[in-house]
Design an enzyme around this catalytic site. Structure first.
Site, short mmCIF file in Angstrom:
data_model
loop_
_atom_site.label_atom_id
_atom_site.label_comp_id
_atom_site.label_asym_id
_atom_site.label_seq_id
_atom_site.Cartn_x
_atom_site.Cartn_y
_atom_site.Cartn_z
N GLU A 32 13.02 37.85 79.89
CA GLU A 32 13.03 39.07 80.69
C GLU A 32 14.29 39.85 80.39
OE1 GLU A 32 12.62 42.18 82.58
OE2 GLU A 32 10.93 40.80 82.85
N THR A 36 16.49 40.78 86.99
CA THR A 36 15.59 40.12 87.93
C THR A 36 14.19 40.03 87.34
OG1 THR A 36 15.13 42.24 89.01
CG2 THR A 36 16.86 40.86 89.97
N LYS A 50 4.90 49.93 98.36
CA LYS A 50 4.18 49.52 99.57
C LYS A 50 5.14 49.38 100.75
CE LYS A 50 0.87 49.66 96.87
NZ LYS A 50 1.69 50.27 95.84
N GLY A 114 13.65 40.29 73.92
CA GLY A 114 13.02 39.43 72.92
C GLY A 114 12.32 40.24 71.84
N ALA A 321 -1.76 45.43 88.28
CA ALA A 321 -1.03 44.16 88.36
C ALA A 321 -1.98 42.98 88.42
CB ALA A 321 -0.10 44.17 89.57
N HIS A 322 -3.05 43.09 89.22
CA HIS A 322 -3.96 41.95 89.37
C HIS A 322 -4.80 41.72 88.12
CE1 HIS A 322 -5.59 45.56 91.34
NE2 HIS A 322 -6.78 45.18 90.96
N HIS A 445 -16.85 40.49 115.19
CA HIS A 445 -16.83 41.77 115.91
C HIS A 445 -15.71 41.76 116.94
CE1 HIS A 445 -18.26 45.39 117.92
NE2 HIS A 445 -18.11 44.74 119.07
#
EC number: 1.8.1.4
Length: 467
Positions: A32, A36, A50, A114, A321-322, A445
């Site tokens: 990375e 972070t 969000k 990298g 992302a998912h 309900h």
């Protein structure tokens, strides 16, 4: 150091791939370049946006609906500095969580940039200028994407900004001019509109969220206009300049009229482009596609170089992302000799405005284009007891089912907690459920998810109970 798998990038695709590889007994490293983990999503994308969306929604409700709920407040104000600080704390908690998971799964996290020396050798350039070389049997490229711009616009990151800078402003804009009516722009635009900014949206297409069901775009447009946002649809931006604290954006109307807006910030949100810079792809004979700079992969997400895979925003498909997470798991299991699958048609799309927008499967436009005969069932949230109780009555759920077999082909919703509710549709469609199957399943309900059942009832026999 020799590894079974080296992952380049620690965003949702990269860190999930690394963890799944480690779970499968593969010696794994993850590189990375930033201090972070978590990539765009955790640091300057999904998670911080969000956090601000939730904070701004709390404030907006306090200012506009609390009195109706019987809650009286005096001297309501925004502590924007604290709002940004809370957002940063949420980010820190999430990124440190990835560090913990790497340690737990015995993954070697390596900080640096990298690049390929050859197909099994990666050189990592550290921030202090030093270099480290590691080798791996398999390499997974998961370097994500970055905000794109228009070729004639200069992003100064101060007044003409991208989504990254929009998450760290020092003040609420007085007039935010938003270029682009897609997901990222509308989410951030709604944040600042709730906090009191005037927000003007200039969109080249004739609708907002143009890749989603047209009905969703029309409904969201009505909701955002009620929030005070103004829209210039079908308009073409021609320039943006900043002078001091003022930004001027010029654009053409559909009839070719010259127009301009002046504000204190201009947010350029015209999409994202794959980030493949400085990877050394040329050293292993890989090139990127001219449009979008994406890496070409086969059905196993393997590049033309054996043992080198690519996932997430750097390959074909939606930049979600998912989707990257699913691909990370897919590649890890493929390397381990398993036979996983991904149904790309069943990866949901979500817009985290309020109300939220969510969609999975085919749209009506797509079904018409394919010549598929289908039936439609729709249920409005204004007829939902739970939505009335929470004062969230904007929106609807629409279900598209095959006219002959009743199999659910697409689900499109705009309403409260649509981002969570779409999961029911995804599960149903993964198991090729019919609309009637959903109607036969008990739904608690009062809940928002009853709207899904009612829409399926409308699609099955045109017999919804509550409309």
């Amino acid at each position: 150091m020799q590894y079974d798998v080296i992952v380049i990038g620690s965003g949702p695709g990269g860190y999930v791939a690394a963890i799944r590889c480690a779970q499968l007994g593969l010696k794994t490293a993850c590189i990375e370049k930033y201090p972070t983990y978590g990539g765009t999503c955790l640091n300057v994308g999904c998670i911080p946006s969000k956090a601000l969306l939730d904070s701004s929604e709390h404030y907006y409700n306090a200012a506009h609906t609390f009195k109706t709920h019987g809650i009286n407040l005096d001297n309501l104000s925004v502590n924007f500095e604290q709002m940004i600080a809370r957002k940063s704390q949420v980010v820190a908690e999430n990124t440190s969580g990835i560090a913990y998971l790497f340690k737990k799964n015995k993954i070697d996290g390596i900080q640096g940039v990298g690049s390929f020396v050859d197909k099994n050798t990666i050189k990592v350039k550290k921030e202090d200028g030093s270099e480290q070389t590691i080798t791996g049997k398999n390499i997974i490229i998961a370097t994500g994407s970055k905000p794109s711009s228009l070729p004639f616009l200069k992003i100064d990151k101060k007044r003409i900004i991208t989504s990254t800078e929009a998450l760290t402003l020092k003040e609420v804009p007085k007039h935010l001019i938003l270029i682009g009516g897609g997901v990222i722009g509308l989410e951030l635009g709604s944040v600042y509109a709730r906090l009191g900014a005037k927000v003007s949206v200039i969109e080249y297409m004739d609708s907002i969220i143009p890749t989603m069901d047209k009905g969703l775009g029309r409904e969201l447009l009505k909701v955002l206009k009620k929030l005070g946002m103004e829209f210039y649809l079908g308009h073409k931006v021609t320039g943006a300049t900043a002078e001091g604290d003022e930004v001027t954006v010029t654009f053409d109307s559909p009839k070719g009229e010259k127009m301009e807006l002046k504000g204190d910030y201009c947010l350029v949100a015209v999409g994202r482009v794959a980030y493949t810079d400085n990877l050394g792809l040329e050293n292993i004979g890989l090139t990127v596609e001219e449009r979008g700079r994406k890496i070409t992969v086969d059905e196993h997400l393997e590049t033309s170089v054996k043992g080198v895979y690519a996932i997430g925003d750097v390959v074909r498909g939606a930049m979600l992302a998912h989707k990257a997470e699913d691909e990370g798991t897919f590649v890890a299991e493929t390397i381990a000799g398993q036979k996983p699958h991904i149904n790309y048609n069943l990866i949901p799309g979500v817009v985290y405005t309020w109300p939220e927008v969510a969609s999975v499967g085919f749209t009506e436009e797509q079904l018409k284009e394919k010549g598929v005969k289908y039936k439609t069932g729709q249920f409005p949230f204004k007829a939902s007891g739970r939505a009335r109780a929470s004062m969230d009555t904007d929106g609807f759920v629409k279900v598209l089912a095959d006219a002959t077999t009743d199999e659910i082909l697409g689900v499109h919703m705009i309403g409260p907690r649509a981002a969570d509710m779409i999961a029911e549709a995804v599960i149903a469609m993964e198991f090729r459920a019919s609309a009637e199957d959903v109607t036969r399943a008990s739904h608690a309900h009062p809940t928002y998810t009853e709207a899904m059942r009612e829409a399926c009832l409308a699609a099955t026999e045109n017999r919804p109970i509550h409309i």
